[in-house]
Design a protein around this motif. Structure first.
Motif, PDB file in Angstrom:
ATOM      1  N   ASN A 154       0.817  -1.224   0.000  1.00  0.00           N
ATOM      2  CA  ASN A 154       0.000   0.000   0.000  1.00  0.00           C
ATOM      3  C   ASN A 154       0.850   1.273   0.000  1.00  0.00           C
ATOM      4  O   ASN A 154       0.587   2.219   0.746  1.00  0.00           O
ATOM      5  CB  ASN A 154      -0.935   0.015   1.214  1.00  0.00           C
ATOM      6  CG  ASN A 154      -1.839  -1.194   1.251  1.00  0.00           C
ATOM      7  OD1 ASN A 154      -2.375  -1.616   0.219  1.00  0.00           O
ATOM      8  ND2 ASN A 154      -2.001  -1.782   2.430  1.00  0.00           N
ATOM      9  N   LEU A 155       1.840   1.294  -0.866  1.00  0.00           N
ATOM     10  CA  LEU A 155       2.789   2.402  -0.879  1.00  0.00           C
ATOM     11  C   LEU A 155       2.192   3.627  -1.563  1.00  0.00           C
ATOM     12  O   LEU A 155       1.677   3.543  -2.676  1.00  0.00           O
ATOM     13  CB  LEU A 155       4.069   1.984  -1.592  1.00  0.00           C
ATOM     14  CG  LEU A 155       5.282   2.897  -1.389  1.00  0.00           C
ATOM     15  CD1 LEU A 155       5.731   2.862   0.073  1.00  0.00           C
ATOM     16  CD2 LEU A 155       6.426   2.457  -2.294  1.00  0.00           C
ATOM     17  N   GLN A 156       2.290   4.741  -0.881  1.00  0.00           N
ATOM     18  CA  GLN A 156       1.919   6.028  -1.453  1.00  0.00           C
ATOM     19  C   GLN A 156       3.141   6.936  -1.365  1.00  0.00           C
ATOM     20  O   GLN A 156       3.803   6.998  -0.319  1.00  0.00           O
ATOM     21  CB  GLN A 156       0.739   6.654  -0.708  1.00  0.00           C
ATOM     22  CG  GLN A 156      -0.572   5.895  -0.911  1.00  0.00           C
ATOM     23  CD  GLN A 156      -1.744   6.562  -0.209  1.00  0.00           C
ATOM     24  OE1 GLN A 156      -1.664   6.873   0.974  1.00  0.00           O
ATOM     25  NE2 GLN A 156      -2.818   6.796  -0.935  1.00  0.00           N
ATOM     26  N   ALA A 157       3.443   7.610  -2.460  1.00  0.00           N
ATOM     27  CA  ALA A 157       4.634   8.457  -2.486  1.00  0.00           C
ATOM     28  C   ALA A 157       4.388   9.660  -3.372  1.00  0.00           C
ATOM     29  O   ALA A 157       3.546   9.635  -4.286  1.00  0.00           O
ATOM     30  CB  ALA A 157       5.838   7.665  -2.987  1.00  0.00           C
TER      31      ALA A 157
ATOM     32  N   ILE B 165       2.661  10.332  -6.755  1.00  0.00           N
ATOM     33  CA  ILE B 165       3.309   9.518  -7.786  1.00  0.00           C
ATOM     34  C   ILE B 165       2.844   8.069  -7.722  1.00  0.00           C
ATOM     35  O   ILE B 165       2.450   7.488  -8.732  1.00  0.00           O
ATOM     36  CB  ILE B 165       4.839   9.576  -7.640  1.00  0.00           C
ATOM     37  CG1 ILE B 165       5.341  11.017  -7.796  1.00  0.00           C
ATOM     38  CG2 ILE B 165       5.512   8.665  -8.681  1.00  0.00           C
ATOM     39  CD1 ILE B 165       5.128  11.618  -9.159  1.00  0.00           C
ATOM     40  N   LEU B 166       2.906   7.480  -6.531  1.00  0.00           N
ATOM     41  CA  LEU B 166       2.423   6.110  -6.330  1.00  0.00           C
ATOM     42  C   LEU B 166       1.162   6.149  -5.497  1.00  0.00           C
ATOM     43  O   LEU B 166       1.049   6.906  -4.527  1.00  0.00           O
ATOM     44  CB  LEU B 166       3.492   5.248  -5.630  1.00  0.00           C
ATOM     45  CG  LEU B 166       4.798   5.003  -6.390  1.00  0.00           C
ATOM     46  CD1 LEU B 166       5.666   3.998  -5.638  1.00  0.00           C
ATOM     47  CD2 LEU B 166       4.544   4.522  -7.813  1.00  0.00           C
TER      48      LEU B 166
ATOM     49  N   SER C 242       3.100   6.866 -15.812  1.00  0.00           N
ATOM     50  CA  SER C 242       2.369   5.928 -14.951  1.00  0.00           C
ATOM     51  C   SER C 242       3.070   5.686 -13.623  1.00  0.00           C
ATOM     52  O   SER C 242       2.495   5.097 -12.714  1.00  0.00           O
ATOM     53  CB  SER C 242       2.147   4.601 -15.675  1.00  0.00           C
ATOM     54  OG  SER C 242       3.378   4.027 -16.066  1.00  0.00           O
ATOM     55  N   GLY C 243       4.344   6.112 -13.510  1.00  0.00           N
ATOM     56  CA  GLY C 243       5.058   5.972 -12.245  1.00  0.00           C
ATOM     57  C   GLY C 243       6.121   4.895 -12.227  1.00  0.00           C
ATOM     58  O   GLY C 243       6.685   4.601 -11.173  1.00  0.00           O
ATOM     59  N   LYS C 244       6.456   4.340 -13.388  1.00  0.00           N
ATOM     60  CA  LYS C 244       7.408   3.219 -13.439  1.00  0.00           C
ATOM     61  C   LYS C 244       8.807   3.629 -12.962  1.00  0.00           C
ATOM     62  O   LYS C 244       9.383   2.992 -12.080  1.00  0.00           O
ATOM     63  CB  LYS C 244       7.500   2.660 -14.871  1.00  0.00           C
ATOM     64  CG  LYS C 244       6.186   2.204 -15.463  1.00  0.00           C
ATOM     65  CD  LYS C 244       6.359   1.556 -16.815  1.00  0.00           C
ATOM     66  CE  LYS C 244       7.021   2.451 -17.846  1.00  0.00           C
ATOM     67  NZ  LYS C 244       6.262   3.677 -18.116  1.00  0.00           N
TER      68      LYS C 244
END
Length: 251
Positions: A13-16, A23-24, A45-47
């Motif tokens: 559940n990473l949010q950044a 971003i994530l 897309s955040g890759k």
């Protein structure tokens, strides 16, 4: 045989964000030893951000979730500490370092890892003997050692230099960000085959790519599609062919 019992990377559940821009978004992924993962997705897309966040780039802020590497939460570790623990990031655009020879750069990096493991440093002669085995493994000309880091290198030479660093540091988790970018057909084949040589039951490789062509040389166990900062679909190697044919709109 894959050592699927050993979890190397566990993201929950990473949010950044970077500069207060998300971003994530609830990004979750588990990677086991012995696995090869490919992450694909449209631009934005955040890759690449995902790869930098795992490596510990200071520009990114994690606002929620966890990143565990070999069972240890690494969110508070600096980039060099994550590297010493076995995480490697291969850059899409490797930087040039004028005035610093590959031999000095690689020996310093390798000895820093040895020091973190309470092992004695290698002197220049010992290091040359060791790095020569890695050069032979990936069929790289020893003259690369005397050249400055990436200075005047072709696209293929820069990417091959990244693979040499990956081999030398014996990374347990290697994240390769668009390694196929800027490569011609011959260089792509060489890089793909070299990556495959370094894959084993004790490490894991993550390939971030836009195109299926790299996966002709190193077949992933899992292909993930990212959109808007999270994984929206996961499949096997056939998913890459589907994306090549139909694009991301149908995902």
């Amino acid at each position: 045989m894959k050592n699927t019992s050993a979890v190397l990377l566990d993201i929950k559940n990473l949010q950044a964000s970077v500069d207060n821009i998300a971003i994530l978004n609830n990004f979750s992924l588990q990677i086991n030893a012995g696995e090869i993962h490919a992450i694909m997705g449209p631009n934005g897309s955040g890759k690449s951000s995902f790869s930098k966040i795992i490596a510990g780039h200071p520009a990114y802020s994690v606002t929620n979730g966890d990143i565990e590497f070999k069972g240890q939460n690494i969110l508070d570790l600096e980039a060099h500490e994550r590297s010493q623990k076995g995480i490697f990031l291969g850059f899409q655009y490797p930087v040039e370092i004028p005035g610093v020879s590959n031999a000095d750069f690689l020996r310093l990096a390798y000895n820093e890892k040895r020091k973190s493991q309470d092992l004695p440093e290698l002197d220049p002669l010992q290091f040359f003997e060791f790095v020569s085995t890695k050069l032979a493994m990936i069929e790289m000309d020893p003259s690369f050692l005397t050249r400055n880091v990436n200075e005047g290198f072709s696209g293929g030479e820069k990417k091959k230099n990244e693979i040499l660093q990956m081999a030398l540091l014996e990374a347990e988790l290697a994240i390769l960000d668009e390694t196929d970018s800027g490569l011609d057909i011959d260089a792509l084949k060489i890089i793909g085959c070299n990556i495959k040589k370094l894959a084993n039951k004790n490490n894991a490789i993550v390939l971030i790519t836009h195109y299926q062509r790299l996966l002709d040389y190193i077949s992933p166990d899992f292909v993930h599609v990212m959109k808007k900062g999270r994984i929206v679909k996961t499949g096997g190697p056939e998913l890459a062919y589907e994306l090549e044919k139909n694009g991301y709109e149908g995902v």
